[in-house]
Structures are given as C-alpha cells and as structure tokens.
Design an enzyme around this catalytic site. Structure first.
Site, mmCIF file in Angstrom:
data_model
loop_
_atom_site.group_PDB
_atom_site.id
_atom_site.type_symbol
_atom_site.label_atom_id
_atom_site.label_comp_id
_atom_site.label_asym_id
_atom_site.label_seq_id
_atom_site.Cartn_x
_atom_site.Cartn_y
_atom_site.Cartn_z
ATOM 1 N N SER A 232 -16.982 11.694 -12.576
ATOM 2 C CA SER A 232 -16.832 11.134 -11.239
ATOM 3 C C SER A 232 -15.611 10.207 -11.180
ATOM 4 O O SER A 232 -14.506 10.652 -11.440
ATOM 5 C CB SER A 232 -18.128 10.426 -10.844
ATOM 6 O OG SER A 232 -18.183 10.181 -9.465
ATOM 7 N N ASP A 459 -21.349 20.032 -5.188
ATOM 8 C CA ASP A 459 -21.444 18.641 -5.639
ATOM 9 C C ASP A 459 -21.430 17.736 -4.409
ATOM 10 O O ASP A 459 -20.508 17.800 -3.595
ATOM 11 C CB ASP A 459 -20.254 18.325 -6.547
ATOM 12 C CG ASP A 459 -20.342 16.963 -7.204
ATOM 13 O OD1 ASP A 459 -20.775 15.991 -6.552
ATOM 14 O OD2 ASP A 459 -19.952 16.850 -8.381
ATOM 15 N N HIS A 487 -24.264 16.602 -8.977
ATOM 16 C CA HIS A 487 -23.029 15.858 -9.230
ATOM 17 C C HIS A 487 -22.710 15.881 -10.714
ATOM 18 O O HIS A 487 -23.452 15.328 -11.516
ATOM 19 C CB HIS A 487 -23.201 14.423 -8.727
ATOM 20 C CG HIS A 487 -21.981 13.573 -8.924
ATOM 21 N ND1 HIS A 487 -20.708 14.030 -8.701
ATOM 22 C CD2 HIS A 487 -21.847 12.281 -9.334
ATOM 23 C CE1 HIS A 487 -19.843 13.059 -8.949
ATOM 24 N NE2 HIS A 487 -20.507 11.988 -9.337
#
Length: 517
Positions: A232, A459, A487
């Site tokens: 991320s 996602d 995710h």
C-alpha cells in the site's frame, strides 16, 4: 473533526489492513508464470556509486547497530539526521526489529513496510512470517522498521484518547461554508497540538526523508543493494527510494500500488470508486448466502447500507456503551472488512445488528480495530495522527471551497454509496502548522534493477489502475496481476501470485510481462 476514512490510501484504511493481514484467506493457486530478467543478489558486492552513502553522512552510514533480544526477535535503533539538509544537526532514532533467517546463512535483509503511512514495521515482523514463503524466511533476515514519526521512531504525538475519539466520531457538515470552515479549524487545532507535543520533528516526517532513512538502514544492515517488501503506502515509499537511489535497488516488491505522483483529489476519487466496487461485490456475495440482511437487488442492498449510514448521522446507533455509533464510525466499520474477502462474514454480522436491530455495537468494534483503539479508551499506536502528519508534508490540495465542492460532487457521482466520505480531503492540511515538503520531480528510477509491482483487480484501497500507473512510472518495473478481491495480494491471494513473488525475491527473476493469476 470529521473521520476522514479512506479519503486517501496513504490514510487510515491501509493501516487497518496491516493489523489483519495474517487473517486473510489463502486461495487456491494457478499455474506459475514464466520468468525473465534477473535483479542483483542481495548482499552481493556492488560497484554502485554511493553504496555506502555520501561523505557528509558517513557517521550515519558507518554506524554499528546494537541488537538486543525483544518480543519481535532482535531489536535495535539506527540514528539518522532529523533534517538531511543539515546532517550535523539533531539526529533521530529509527526503531528496527529482526527475525533471523531460519537457514542460518542469509542472502541479505528484507526490509518491510506495511503501509499507512503510520503503521509500525516493528510490530509487523511477527505477522509477516505467516505471509512470506518458507524459503524466503530461510534465506532472508526479515527486518521491520518504524518510519520516522511512527510509534517508536520519534513518534508524532498530538491529543489524548478522548481527543482522538472526538476526531474519529465527528460527523462533518459540508453543506455550508461555515460547516466546512469548522472542519478546517478543528484540523488546524489538531495540527497545533501535534506541533506542541511533537516539536521540530513534525516538519521532517515526509516520505522523501523516510526513503533516505531506508538507504541508511540498508547500509548499516550490511547490504549493498536493497531488498524490500512494501504494501500500500509502502509502495510509494519504495518507489521514492528507487527514484533517489536507483543504483542500489535490489529486489523491490511493491504490492497494492500507490503512485507517489497522485494528488490527494485523484487518490480520493480513485479510492472512493474502489471501495464502492468492493462493497458492490460484497453485497452480491452476501445476497447469495443464507443470512444476509440486505434484500432485493445489489443496488437495493447498497441503498440499504447508505440508509443505515444516513440514519447513524441523524440518530447515532446505540452500542451498549457510553459511545454511540456516528455515521463516520459506521463507515469505518463498513470499510474495514472490505480489505479482505475472508472478513466479509464479520461485515454481514455487523450489518445484521445495525439494520435489523438498530444495534451499532459490532460496527463500533470494527471501527475501533480500524483505529487501533483498545477497550480501555487508549490507542495502541499513533497511526492515525502519524498519517495526517506525513500526508500533510507530502502533498496538499487547494482548500478553496468551490474547488472542494466540485471535486466532492464528482466523487459522489462516481461512488454514490460511499463517496461522501472521500470528499473535502483538503480540509485536513489547510491549516497544518509546518510547511509542505513535497515529492520528487521524477520517479522514473532510470538504471534501477527490475522492480516487481503487484496489483489486485478489485482492490478497494489501491485500485488496479494505480498498479498499472506505477509500473509505467518506474522505468524497470514489471506488473504482476492478481484477479480477485482484497487489498494487496502477497500471502492473501493464491499460489500463482505467491510463487511469482517468492521466485523474484529468491532469484531476482520477474514474471513475464502480462502475467495474471
């Protein structure tokens, strides 16, 4: 203050995922991809210029770490300049934790960043062992670090537990100029508290400085090139490192891609659509099961969730505690389980209570997990305020009311169920008390070894097209696609994806262009 849930993937939702990565479902695999171009071996002798850092930083690059036994395995603290423009000025400590390679003779260290920004890599060391491949654990020392401003590394400190509760529970009124100004003023008060309680370091917790720290860590760990696993926001940090230090790039896995060139407004709209799509997939799955509180069509189910959120604003739901469930807290509770398909049953349970019984207790529990809030009212990490501080240094959009209203209207049009929670993001940094630092002019990272970018097609927090954008942005990147929900992919997708990432980390070979798992 309003709960700015997920307005930017560099904000709260990525942190929530990090605490739950060990819970996600490992799916059945597909055929492993073919491999191509190899990157350098971690720890191998490198002729790369600057591998040991510039002369003015010699005392930092040349330091020896003192490792002690700790709950995570071994812990140490590395010193870095608070301000790289003033290397002779004050220094700050970067906390490290290491799990030794199980094979005894590591090929190098694998540096870990779990996202946020604001998530602790020290805490992540124990969790990540359940994600990475057995051979990766055998051949690498797994090293987590708390980036500057986070948890154990000169942490950002702002308000106490009740003060943070107020921020997270606040339902903003964006319908009037006065309501918007109230939000700006309250975030301004938060920033002032952060400056008072954190001091000068508040102006130096930006991502570019954190990437420079990463190169110091590489050197003091004894590696000539960097092996790195970032999730991320950690992909933005890794991309920044590659752009600054292309010659010392080793094997970089960037999973759940966030291009560091995105504006906050672009990120807000992209993520709003991502969460809308993930929620739509959840509703369809829920309605196909036996005990779903959402009836009718998928659109009907989405409307019922929106009605519950609106109801929580007008009349916060009781929770059996002194804290009622506001609309902002309700959205945090809905957003958290969308990070991993294995968590969808928890969302069904929480929505059943909220919709059928007007009981917000389960959504409140999910919201608290999202924010690292303990039952006693304390917060186990500083992740919430750290991500505000880091993001306000990295980039700021215009807080012009007309501009924000136009952007918010576009977001809500694209994501009618959850778009409201992603607008007006510029209010957060409008009165932040330290100057914006900004990013880099170019993230091409020309000359870097092959970099592996990983994207998941649905996602919610980092939409798949961002993986495509980051792969295009980095000159040596190769994109690996996982076709699925959730995710990030490594350790929570399928054997095809995991095997490709393991092969890259172990041999430096990247998957063939266009590989999809």
């Amino acid at each position: 203050m309003p709960a700015r849930a997920a307005r930017d993937p560099r904000h709260r939702p990525a942190v929530a995922l990090s605490a739950l990565l060990v819970c996600v479902l490992l799916l059945a695999g597909c055929v492993p991809p073919k491999n191509q171009a190899a990157g350098p071996t971690p720890g191998a002798t490198s002729e790369a210029p600057g591998a040991q850092g510039p002369a003015e930083l010699a005392r930092f690059y040349g330091q020896e770490l003192e490792w002690t036994t700790c709950a995570q395995g071994e812990c140490a603290t590395a010193q870095v300049p608070m301000d790289y423009a003033d290397p002779d000025g004050p220094s700050i400590g970067i906390a490290l934790a290491r799990a030794r390679a199980t094979g005894g003779e590591p090929i190098g260290s694998l540096l870990l960043n779990r996202g946020g920004p604001g998530a602790s890599g020290v805490d992540f060391v124990q969790q990540v062992s359940g994600m990475v491949g057995t051979e990766v654990k055998r051949q690498y020392d797994l090293v987590g670090f708390d980036p500057r401003g986070v948890q154990r590394s000169s942490p950002v400190e702002c308000v106490d537990g009740p003060g943070l509760d107020e921020i997270l529970a606040y339902d903003a009124d964006y319908s009037t100029d006065a309501g918007i100004q109230d939000v700006i003023d309250m975030y301004g008060e938060l920033g002032a508290a952060c400056l008072e309680n954190t001091g000068e370091v508040l102006g130096h917790v930006d991502t570019v400085s954190a990437a420079r720290d990463l190169d110091v860590l590489r050197a003091v760990l004894g590696d000539d090139t960097l092996a790195y696993l970032g999730f991320s926001y950690g992909t933005a940090l890794g991309a920044t490192y590659a752009a600054l230090f292309p010659q010392t790039v080793g094997r970089l896995v960037l999973d759940g891609a966030l291009p560091p060139t995105l504006t906050s407004a672009e990120a807000s709209q992209g993520q709003a659509v991502g969460f809308e799509n993930a929620l739509r997939a959840y509703v369809a799955d829920c309605q196909a099961g036996p005990r779903c509180p959402l009836d009718g069509s998928v659109d009907d189910g989405l409307a019922q969730i929106r009605e519950m959120l609106d109801r929580a604003e007008a009349n916060p739901l009781p929770t059996g505690s002194a804290r009622d469930l506001t609309r902002s807290l309700a959205f945090y509770g809905v957003a958290l389980p969308l990070y991993a398909q294995s968590l969808w049953p928890y969302l069904t349970q929480a929505l059943t209570l909220a919709i059928d019984q007007n009981d917000g207790s389960a959504l409140l529990q999910l919201a608290d997990q999202y924010s690292d809030r303990s039952p006693d009212g304390t917060f186990s990490t500083n992740s919430t305020v750290a991500f505000y501080a880091i993001n306000c240094l990295d980039s700021r959009d215009s807080a012009d009311v007309a501009t924000m209203r136009a952007e918010a209207a576009q977001i809500e049009d694209a994501a009618p169920t959850v778009g409201y929670f992603f607008g007006y993001g510029a209010t957060v940094c409008a009165q932040w008390p330290v100057a914006e630092v900004g990013g880099l002019e170019s993230y091409a990272a020309e000359g870097a070894a092959p970099i592996l970018v990983v994207g998941t097609t649905n996602d919610p927090a980092t939409p798949y097209r961002w993986a495509e954008e980051l792969a295009d942005l980095l000159s040596s990147a190769v994109l690996l696609t996982y076709e699925g929900e959730g995710h990030t992919a490594y350790g929570s997708s399928n054997a095809c994806t995991d095997d490709a990432i393991d092969a890259y980390l172990l041999t430096g070979t990247v998957p063939a262009e266009g590989t999809r798992c």
